[in-house]
Design a protein around this motif. Sequence first.
Motif, short mmCIF file in Angstrom:
data_model
loop_
_atom_site.label_atom_id
_atom_site.label_comp_id
_atom_site.label_asym_id
_atom_site.label_seq_id
_atom_site.Cartn_x
_atom_site.Cartn_y
_atom_site.Cartn_z
N ASN A 47 -11.39 -10.22 -2.16
CA ASN A 47 -9.99 -10.30 -2.30
C ASN A 47 -9.38 -8.97 -2.39
OD1 ASN A 47 -10.25 -13.05 -2.06
ND2 ASN A 47 -9.69 -13.33 -4.17
N ILE A 48 -10.22 -8.08 -3.27
CA ILE A 48 -9.76 -6.85 -3.42
C ILE A 48 -9.63 -5.92 -2.30
CG2 ILE A 48 -10.26 -4.59 -4.53
CD1 ILE A 48 -11.39 -6.13 -6.81
N LEU A 49 -10.57 -6.19 -1.22
CA LEU A 49 -10.80 -5.30 0.19
C LEU A 49 -9.43 -5.86 0.86
CD1 LEU A 49 -14.61 -5.09 0.32
CD2 LEU A 49 -13.15 -3.39 -0.43
N LYS A 50 -9.25 -7.02 1.05
CA LYS A 50 -8.29 -7.68 1.78
C LYS A 50 -6.90 -7.04 1.36
CE LYS A 50 -8.21 -12.49 2.38
NZ LYS A 50 -8.05 -13.61 2.58
N GLU A 51 -6.84 -7.24 0.04
CA GLU A 51 -5.30 -6.53 -0.60
C GLU A 51 -5.28 -4.82 -0.11
OE1 GLU A 51 -3.75 -5.60 -4.88
OE2 GLU A 51 -4.83 -7.53 -4.69
N ASN A 52 -6.47 -4.25 -0.38
CA ASN A 52 -6.50 -2.92 0.21
C ASN A 52 -6.20 -2.60 1.59
OD1 ASN A 52 -6.82 -1.19 -2.24
ND2 ASN A 52 -8.80 -0.42 -1.20
N ASN A 53 -6.74 -3.51 2.50
CA ASN A 53 -6.54 -3.34 3.92
C ASN A 53 -5.03 -3.49 4.37
OD1 ASN A 53 -9.07 -2.46 4.67
ND2 ASN A 53 -9.71 -4.58 4.79
N ASN A 54 -4.55 -4.58 3.60
CA ASN A 54 -2.94 -4.98 3.78
C ASN A 54 -2.02 -3.83 3.47
OD1 ASN A 54 -3.65 -7.59 4.43
ND2 ASN A 54 -3.53 -8.60 2.76
N LEU A 55 -2.45 -3.19 2.26
CA LEU A 55 -1.53 -1.96 1.89
C LEU A 55 -1.72 -0.79 2.91
CD1 LEU A 55 -2.41 -2.13 -1.92
CD2 LEU A 55 -0.50 -2.76 -0.74
N LYS A 56 -2.79 -0.77 3.64
CA LYS A 56 -2.87 0.37 4.73
C LYS A 56 -1.79 0.22 5.72
CE LYS A 56 -7.53 1.49 3.70
NZ LYS A 56 -9.05 1.30 3.75
#
Length: 212
Positions: free
Chosen positions: A203-212
Motif C-alpha cells: 500500500n505504501i509503495l502504491k501510494e508512493n507511485n501515485n504521488l510521482k
Amino acid sequence: MKFIYVYDPLCGWCYGFTPVVMQLQQQSNGSMEFEILSGGMMTGSNRPPFSSMAAYIQKAHVNVEEMTGVKFGAPFLEKLLPSEEMMDSEKPSVALTVFKYYQPENAISFAHSMQVALNYDGKSLNNDDTYRKLIRPYNIPEDEFISRMHDEHYRYETQQEFQLIQNWGITGFPAAILDTGGQLYLCARGFTPLDQLQQTIDNILKENNNLK
C-alpha cells in the motif's frame, strides 16, 4: 528501498516478530535492503531484575506464543525469570552493533539467535560466554568479537542508535519502518503477521507511485 526493523533483545513480542521479518527478507529476494536497529528498552536506571517482571511475563508469554508461534523454554521460565539477573538491553545491543561490523546481511538472523538463547535456552545475555557460542556458526573470530564488545567505540555507536530511535518517537517494540528513499513510513507497530506486513508495504509503495 530499505526495511528497518526496530527491536529490543529483551522484548518478548520482538522474539515473536523476528521470524516474520526473516521470512520477509527471504521473500524479498534482494529487492529490498534490510537493517535492524536496537531500541534500548532496558538501560540506565531502568534495569530491573528478571524476578520483578516474572509475574507479568509468566502471563504475557502465553499470548506471545499463541499469536506468534514461538516457544519460551523451561530454562527461561523456571530458572532465569525468577532470578535476580539484571534485565539490561545494552550488552546484547552492543553485540549486535559489533556483529553488523562483520556481517550486516546476517544481523537479523544473529538477533534471533540471541532471542532464542535468552527466551528458550535461558542463557544470560550479560555473559560474554553466551556470545562465543552464538557467533560460532558465523565463523567470526571469538576473542576479537568479545574485545570489540568491550570497546567504547561500539558502545557509543549503540547509544547513538538508541538516540535515533528516540528521535523517531518510537517507544514501543517491535516496530518497523519503510524507507522509500524520500520518506520514512511506519509499517508495523507491535507484532504484525507476514501477510498484513506485506499488504502495508504494498500500500505504501502504491501510494508512493501515485504521488510521482
